[in-house]
Enzyme design. Structure first.
Site, mmCIF file in Angstrom:
data_model
loop_
_atom_site.group_PDB
_atom_site.id
_atom_site.type_symbol
_atom_site.label_atom_id
_atom_site.label_comp_id
_atom_site.label_asym_id
_atom_site.label_seq_id
_atom_site.Cartn_x
_atom_site.Cartn_y
_atom_site.Cartn_z
ATOM 1 N N ASN A 79 -36.615 79.032 -94.367
ATOM 2 C CA ASN A 79 -37.236 78.096 -95.301
ATOM 3 C C ASN A 79 -36.259 77.798 -96.440
ATOM 4 O OD1 ASN A 79 -37.774 80.857 -96.099
ATOM 5 N ND2 ASN A 79 -39.257 80.119 -97.592
ATOM 6 N N GLU A 81 -36.482 76.055 -100.099
ATOM 7 C CA GLU A 81 -37.363 75.514 -101.136
ATOM 8 C C GLU A 81 -36.625 74.560 -102.058
ATOM 9 O OE1 GLU A 81 -40.501 79.239 -101.392
ATOM 10 O OE2 GLU A 81 -39.178 78.890 -103.102
ATOM 11 N N ASN A 82 -37.414 73.796 -102.798
ATOM 12 C CA ASN A 82 -36.898 72.829 -103.754
ATOM 13 C C ASN A 82 -37.822 72.827 -104.967
ATOM 14 O OD1 ASN A 82 -36.718 69.962 -104.944
ATOM 15 N ND2 ASN A 82 -34.975 70.035 -103.550
ATOM 16 N N ALA A 83 -37.260 72.671 -106.147
ATOM 17 C CA ALA A 83 -38.066 72.680 -107.369
ATOM 18 C C ALA A 83 -39.148 71.605 -107.357
ATOM 19 C CB ALA A 83 -37.168 72.500 -108.599
ATOM 20 N N ALA A 84 -38.939 70.511 -106.642
ATOM 21 C CA ALA A 84 -39.927 69.436 -106.559
ATOM 22 C C ALA A 84 -40.986 69.700 -105.487
ATOM 23 C CB ALA A 84 -39.229 68.107 -106.287
ATOM 24 N N CYS A 90 -39.644 74.040 -94.116
ATOM 25 C CA CYS A 90 -40.028 75.321 -93.522
ATOM 26 C C CYS A 90 -38.992 75.777 -92.491
ATOM 27 C CB CYS A 90 -41.382 75.201 -92.835
ATOM 28 S SG CYS A 90 -42.726 74.773 -93.945
ATOM 29 N N GLU A 92 -39.442 76.777 -89.456
ATOM 30 C CA GLU A 92 -39.707 76.243 -88.121
ATOM 31 C C GLU A 92 -39.110 74.846 -87.973
ATOM 32 O OE1 GLU A 92 -41.692 77.716 -90.364
ATOM 33 O OE2 GLU A 92 -43.654 78.088 -89.484
ATOM 34 N N CYS A 130 -47.290 76.243 -90.806
ATOM 35 C CA CYS A 130 -48.141 75.310 -91.542
ATOM 36 C C CYS A 130 -48.513 74.127 -90.644
ATOM 37 C CB CYS A 130 -47.434 74.828 -92.808
ATOM 38 S SG CYS A 130 -46.110 73.626 -92.511
ATOM 39 N N CYS A 133 -45.525 71.817 -89.641
ATOM 40 C CA CYS A 133 -44.693 72.424 -88.593
ATOM 41 C C CYS A 133 -45.385 72.351 -87.234
ATOM 42 C CB CYS A 133 -44.353 73.867 -88.941
ATOM 43 S SG CYS A 133 -43.159 73.994 -90.297
#
Length: 175
Positions: A79, A81-84, A90, A92, A130, A133
């Site tokens: 995964n 991630e991004n601040a936005a 993900c 997957e 999720c 995915c």
């Protein structure tokens, strides 16, 4: 040499040189056509290796995935991630997008592992994909055949068919 042949060669070279994008491993069993099929335990190990690359500074929840293509190649993902938040990807989908970007279009199974950064092994739980995915999986896989393995360890995992996890998926058949 034809341009298509050169492009195919470049694609193969890129896939081999990209950091752990494609891992081809030997396994003890074979498919009917003689190609090797990776054992679940080996695929789980690959998912845990991918999990170590997780970029999850906001949630602290690290996910790894290992996707087995019908070619025998394994595509790993973590995964990112991004601040936005919405640009977050993900594990997957990272694995699927890697595979598709080098020409793989048919898949056998995926292993997903996940837990909090620094979490103890005994605190691991099954990490289900999720909805987004699941939709990506449904785009490229037959839900009746594609297997999803949710692992706590190499010996403690659950196996589902995609159709069990995503019974009313939207597909190209709906268009």
């Amino acid at each position: 040499m034809e341009a298509v042949t050169v492009m195919e060669a470049v694609t193969v070279m890129e896939a081999v040189t990209v950091m752990e994008a494609v891992t081809v491993m030997e396994a003890s069993n074979k498919r009917e056509d003689g190609t090797r099929l990776m054992e679940d335990k080996e695929l789980i190990r690959e998912a845990y290796k991918a999990q170590k690359y997780s970029y999850s500074p906001y949630s602290g929840f690290q996910v790894g995935a290992a996707l087995l293509g019908k070619s025998g190649c394994v595509y790993t993902g973590c995964n990112i991630e991004n601040a936005a938040y919405s640009p977050t990807n993900c594990a997957e989908r990272t694995a699927f997008f890697k595979a598709v970007s080098v020409g793989e279009r048919e898949f056998e199974k995926i292993v997903i592992v996940g837990n909090k950064e620094g979490g103890l092994d005994e605190e691991r739980d099954y990490c289900a994909p999720c909805g987004v995915c699941r939709q990506v999986m449904a785009e490229f896989c037959n839900p009746k055949e594609f297997m999803v393995l949710l692992a706590k360890s190499e010996t403690d995992y659950r196996t589902y068919r995609l159709e069990e996890l995503f019974p009313l998926s939207f597909s190209k058949d709906n268009l």
